[in-house]
Scaffold this active site. Structure first.
Site, PDB file in Angstrom:
ATOM      1  N   HIS A 142       0.822  -1.220   0.000  1.00 59.25           N
ATOM      2  CA  HIS A 142       0.000   0.000   0.000  1.00 59.25           C
ATOM      3  C   HIS A 142       0.856   1.270   0.000  1.00 59.25           C
ATOM      4  CE1 HIS A 142      -0.456   1.114   4.586  1.00 59.25           C
ATOM      5  NE2 HIS A 142       0.774   0.700   4.313  1.00 59.25           N
ATOM      6  N   ASP A 165      -7.372   8.961  -0.036  1.00 59.72           N
ATOM      7  CA  ASP A 165      -6.955   8.230   1.160  1.00 59.72           C
ATOM      8  C   ASP A 165      -7.415   9.036   2.365  1.00 59.72           C
ATOM      9  OD1 ASP A 165      -5.516   7.145   3.353  1.00 59.72           O
ATOM     10  OD2 ASP A 165      -3.935   6.441   2.018  1.00 59.72           O
ATOM     11  N   GLU A 194      -8.468   3.109   2.768  1.00 57.61           N
ATOM     12  CA  GLU A 194      -7.848   3.112   4.094  1.00 57.61           C
ATOM     13  C   GLU A 194      -8.805   3.423   5.239  1.00 57.61           C
ATOM     14  OE1 GLU A 194      -4.981   1.905   4.742  1.00 57.61           O
ATOM     15  OE2 GLU A 194      -3.868   1.945   2.837  1.00 57.61           O
TER      16      GLU A 194
END
Length: 298
Positions: free
Chosen positions: A138, A225, A270
């Site tokens: 990631h 994110d 996330e």
């Protein structure tokens, strides 16, 4: 009418803290489909892609953890996103950790070969097998999109790079590894750190980011994110960093991107319900997506 297709990618293979695989469910529970429908969008939820269970697999390479499994997820997501964009719809991909963007960007770029990208993130996501301090994939998806990294990750979709550096903008950075800094400078992408947002203001930063990502491109993909936001507003993320984007700055960024009429796709990543407080982070994600698709005060 905007025609949206929701795709879940419940993967936690790309990072070291469990729970982010439940992100798509948390975001759905926060009402993303219903709220976008109320905005006048035509929304269909296509469900989740299949993701291997982490416990059923072992790490073969400490510098590229769960590589084979991440490739499987990326290929499956690439195929799903590719079909959505070929059908003329806007995909919203719900993660999952940020490694899913390897597949989502590939799928979007399969049609929009000249797509611009705004990467809304506290981190650089510009590590490679050689530079990664953790081995977690990631931390690599932006590098992969730009053509840096392991060949099997680069080959998702059968072409590389997926994006041109002059049309890639990282917004909100405040935790970047030293090797990532070198690759960022080498690649030539535009970066707005939190210090630059503090000085110039989010309005000016996003206007410039949209210009960079939209200049001569087929549209803009947003990779959102939730750790770009300050943990005060988004506590349920795996790698929180203090001093992030505020509630209003986040909404302003989305509002300006909505007003540009350049958005072709978005992934939201996330969100980790295990680390969250009463689903606040998933609710924040849904609120931002609402602003992204046109919600205003009046």
């Amino acid at each position: 009418m905007t025609e949206i297709r929701i795709i879940g990618a419940p993967s936690d293979l790309g990072q070291g803290r469990r729970g982010v695989d439940m992100g798509p469910s948390a975001i759905r529970y926060a009402g993303i489909l219903e709220k976008l429908t109320r905005l006048g969008c035509e929304v269909k939820d296509l469900g989740n892609i299949d993701v291997p269970m982490l416990e059923m697999h072992t790490v073969k390479n400490e510098k590229l953890k769960y590589l084979d499994e991440v490739i499987r997820v990326s290929e499956a997501l690439y195929s799903s996103v590719k079909k959505v964009v070929e059908d003329g719809h806007v995909p919203i991909i719900l993660g999952g950790d940020h490694s899913i963007s390897i597949g989502s960007v590939a799928g979007v770029a399969s049609k929009h070969r000249n797509v611009g990208v705004i990467w809304f993130d506290a981190h650089g996501d510009m590590n490679t097998e050689e530079s990664t301090p953790s081995g977690n994939i990631h931390g690599m998806p932006l590098a992969v999109a730009l053509g840096y990294g392991h060949k099997d990750l680069l080959d998702i979709g059968g072409f590389t790079p997926k994006v041109k550096p002059e049309n890639v903008v990282l917004v909100g950075a405040r935790s970047v590894d030293s090797d990532e800094v070198r690759l960022i400078r080498e690649s030539g992408i535009k970066v707005y750190t939190m210090a630059e947002i503090d000085r110039a203001g989010m309005g000016r930063v996003m206007e410039e980011a949209i210009e960079f990502a939209g200049n001569g491109t087929d549209g803009i993909h947003l990779s959102l994110d939730l750790d770009a936001l300050d943990p005060m507003f988004a506590p349920g993320v795996g790698t929180p960093v203090n001093g992030g984007v505020t509630y209003r700055e986040g909404h302003l960024a989305m509002e300006l991107l909505a007003a540009s009429n350049r958005l072709v796709s978005v992934d939201v990543v996330e969100v980790n319900p295990i680390l969250d407080n009463r689903n606040r982070t998933a609710e924040m994600a849904v609120e931002l997506v609402e602003s992204l698709f046109g919600k205003t005060v009046v």
